[in-house]
Design an enzyme around this catalytic site. Structure first.
Site, PDB file in Angstrom:
ATOM      1  N   SER A 144      -3.538  65.992  99.860  1.00  0.00           N
ATOM      2  CA  SER A 144      -4.564  65.163  99.223  1.00  0.00           C
ATOM      3  C   SER A 144      -4.590  65.592  97.766  1.00  0.00           C
ATOM      4  CB  SER A 144      -5.917  65.468  99.882  1.00  0.00           C
ATOM      5  OG  SER A 144      -6.990  65.033  99.067  1.00  0.00           O
ATOM      6  N   TYR A 157     -12.489  71.118 103.550  1.00  0.00           N
ATOM      7  CA  TYR A 157     -11.410  70.153 103.291  1.00  0.00           C
ATOM      8  C   TYR A 157     -10.485  70.698 102.198  1.00  0.00           C
ATOM      9  CZ  TYR A 157      -9.130  65.593 102.586  1.00  0.00           C
ATOM     10  OH  TYR A 157      -8.210  64.565 102.496  1.00  0.00           O
TER      11      TYR A 157
HETATM   12  N1  LIG Z   1      -8.071  57.904 102.671  1.00  0.00           N
HETATM   13  C1  LIG Z   1      -8.058  58.708 101.621  1.00  0.00           C
HETATM   14  O1  LIG Z   1      -8.682  58.459 100.570  1.00  0.00           O
HETATM   15  C2  LIG Z   1      -7.228  59.981 101.667  1.00  0.00           C
HETATM   16  C3  LIG Z   1      -7.053  60.698 100.455  1.00  0.00           C
HETATM   17  C4  LIG Z   1      -6.313  61.852 100.476  1.00  0.00           C
HETATM   18  C5  LIG Z   1      -5.739  62.307 101.652  1.00  0.00           C
HETATM   19  N2  LIG Z   1      -5.927  61.606 102.800  1.00  0.00           N
HETATM   20  C6  LIG Z   1      -5.303  62.134 104.013  1.00  0.00           C
HETATM   21  O2  LIG Z   1      -4.512  61.130 104.600  1.00  0.00           O
HETATM   22  C7  LIG Z   1      -4.387  61.390 106.011  1.00  0.00           C
HETATM   23  C8  LIG Z   1      -4.665  60.114 106.771  1.00  0.00           C
HETATM   24  O3  LIG Z   1      -5.998  59.733 106.513  1.00  0.00           O
HETATM   25  P1  LIG Z   1      -6.518  58.220 106.528  1.00  0.00           P
HETATM   26  O4  LIG Z   1      -7.244  58.008 105.262  1.00  0.00           O
HETATM   27  O5  LIG Z   1      -5.428  57.313 106.902  1.00  0.00           O
HETATM   28  O6  LIG Z   1      -7.640  58.348 107.658  1.00  0.00           O
HETATM   29  P2  LIG Z   1      -7.878  57.588 109.058  1.00  0.00           P
HETATM   30  O7  LIG Z   1      -9.162  58.152 109.538  1.00  0.00           O
HETATM   31  O8  LIG Z   1      -7.734  56.122 108.875  1.00  0.00           O
HETATM   32  O9  LIG Z   1      -6.669  58.101 109.970  1.00  0.00           O
HETATM   33  C9  LIG Z   1      -6.616  59.417 110.455  1.00  0.00           C
HETATM   34  C10 LIG Z   1      -5.676  59.450 111.634  1.00  0.00           C
HETATM   35  O10 LIG Z   1      -5.570  60.806 112.096  1.00  0.00           O
HETATM   36  C11 LIG Z   1      -5.794  60.836 113.497  1.00  0.00           C
HETATM   37  N3  LIG Z   1      -6.319  62.150 113.889  1.00  0.00           N
HETATM   38  C12 LIG Z   1      -7.457  62.756 113.506  1.00  0.00           C
HETATM   39  N4  LIG Z   1      -7.565  63.944 114.105  1.00  0.00           N
HETATM   40  C13 LIG Z   1      -6.464  64.106 114.880  1.00  0.00           C
HETATM   41  C14 LIG Z   1      -5.989  65.117 115.741  1.00  0.00           C
HETATM   42  N5  LIG Z   1      -6.683  66.240 115.960  1.00  0.00           N
HETATM   43  N6  LIG Z   1      -4.802  64.940 116.374  1.00  0.00           N
HETATM   44  C15 LIG Z   1      -4.083  63.792 116.181  1.00  0.00           C
HETATM   45  N7  LIG Z   1      -4.482  62.786 115.403  1.00  0.00           N
HETATM   46  C16 LIG Z   1      -5.663  62.952 114.746  1.00  0.00           C
HETATM   47  C17 LIG Z   1      -6.759  59.689 113.766  1.00  0.00           C
HETATM   48  O11 LIG Z   1      -6.724  59.321 115.143  1.00  0.00           O
HETATM   49  C18 LIG Z   1      -6.163  58.630 112.834  1.00  0.00           C
HETATM   50  O12 LIG Z   1      -5.042  58.036 113.453  1.00  0.00           O
HETATM   51  C19 LIG Z   1      -5.338  62.545 106.307  1.00  0.00           C
HETATM   52  O13 LIG Z   1      -4.587  63.752 106.373  1.00  0.00           O
HETATM   53  C20 LIG Z   1      -6.264  62.562 105.097  1.00  0.00           C
HETATM   54  O14 LIG Z   1      -6.791  63.848 104.837  1.00  0.00           O
HETATM   55  C21 LIG Z   1      -6.650  60.440 102.838  1.00  0.00           C
END
Ligand SMILES: NC(=O)c1ccc[n+]([C@@H]2O[C@H](COP(=O)([O-])OP(=O)(O)OC[C@H]3O[C@@H](n4cnc5c(N)ncnc54)[C@H](O)[C@@H]3O)[C@@H](O)[C@H]2O)c1
Length: 253
Positions: A144, A157
């Site tokens: 991130s 986080y």
């Molecule tokens: N959306 C943002 O702004 C953003 C910014 C920076 C980083 N991220 C990172 O991107 C990644 C994806 O996030 P997103 O925004 O798509 O969120 P999201 O909530 O849409 O998707 C998260 C996914 O992770 C899965 N998940 C959660 N805990 C789990 C576990 N213990 N085992 C297996 N699967 C698990 C969920 O089922 C889901 O499929 C994450 O690592 C998040 O930290 C997101």
């Protein structure tokens, strides 16, 4: 689209929502043979069927990335279905409780560390063991901008995502000689279900001190997944140990 992942066996974790789901659609179009993993069996099964109906080679495996038995079974499924593992997008992640450190419960701390950091360790441990048998591979871990910048009220986080970047660099160093490339993808604010959930918990008083990007908008999940596609493809064959920010310039401010 050219089939830049043609014939490659690839695991995606967190594959049924947000960035992981966008990656699944993109990698399928690029010709990959996919194992989709997430905690949510119902959503994952429906999504895998949707992709299979469109012609993708795909299998869903319910996996909690913080459970080593689940992770072992996820990698075994890739070997069973596709005989090898060429790539992994370790993307599953959760957010934060939106508390300052003196207010944060140990359970909230532990949950985020278990999924975002220990989960990536467990995935790489078993993925690398598989890749060593077939002469190499490519791994992308979703960090991130919180891997390099502090966020308000997000101690667990930030700790998990800074740790993920350190772990990524360490593993890249150790496995270069085995032709395994390991990189981190650092998204900025991205339009997925995670963002409104997190904003609701934080409240406006803890908004980020800087604008979310110099482009004046969030990323789409597809724009972020494009970075993972490139890092997993042979186009990035000389790239290892890097942190690719896809943040619309957030980290400039
Ligand atoms: N959306 C943002 O702004 C953003 C910014 C920076 C980083 N991220 C990172 O991107 C990644 C994806 O996030 P997103 O925004 O798509 O969120 P999201 O909530 O849409 O998707 C998260 C996914 O992770 C899965 N998940 C959660 N805990 C789990 C576990 N213990 N085992 C297996 N699967 C698990 C969920 O089922 C889901 O499929 C994450 O690592 C998040 O930290 C997101």
């Amino acid at each position: 689209m050219t089939a830049v992942l043609a014939g490659k066996s690839i695991i995606i974790t967190g594959a049924d929502s947000g960035i992981g789901a966008a990656a699944a659609r993109l990698f399928a179009k690029a010709g990959a043979q996919l194992i989709l993993a997430s905690r949510n069996a119902e959503r994952g099964t429906v999504f895998a069927k949707e992709l299979a109906d469109q012609g993708a080679t795909v299998r869903f495996v319910r996996t909690d990335v913080s459970d080593e038995d689940d992770v072992r079974a996820m990698v075994a499924a890739a070997l069973e279905s596709h005989n090898r593992l060429d790539g992994a997008f370790n993307n599953a992640g959760i957010g934060y409780a939106a508390k300052r450190v003196h207010e944060l419960d140990r359970a909230d701390w532990q949950r985020t560390i278990d999924v975002n950091l220990t989960g990536v360790f467990l995935c790489m441990k078993h993925e690398i063991a598989a890749m060593l048998k077939t002469g190499g591979g490519s791994i992308v871990n979703t960090g991130s901008v919180g891997s390099v910048s502090a966020f308000p009220v997000a101690p667990e986080y930030n700790a998990s995502k800074y740790g993920l970047l350190g772990l990524t660099r360490n593993v890249a160093l150790d496995y270069g000689k085995d032709q395994i490339r390991v990189n981190a993808l650092l998204p900025g604010a991205t339009d997925t279900p995670l963002v409104p959930q997190q904003a609701k918990l934080k409240g406006p008083e803890h908004a980020m001190p800087h604008p979310m990007s110099v482009l004046g908008r969030m990323a789409t999940a597809d724009e972020v997944a494009q970075g993972a596609l490139w890092l997993l493809s042979d186009a990035a064959s000389y790239v290892t140990g890097t942190a690719l920010t896809v943040d619309g310039g957030f980290t400039l401010t």
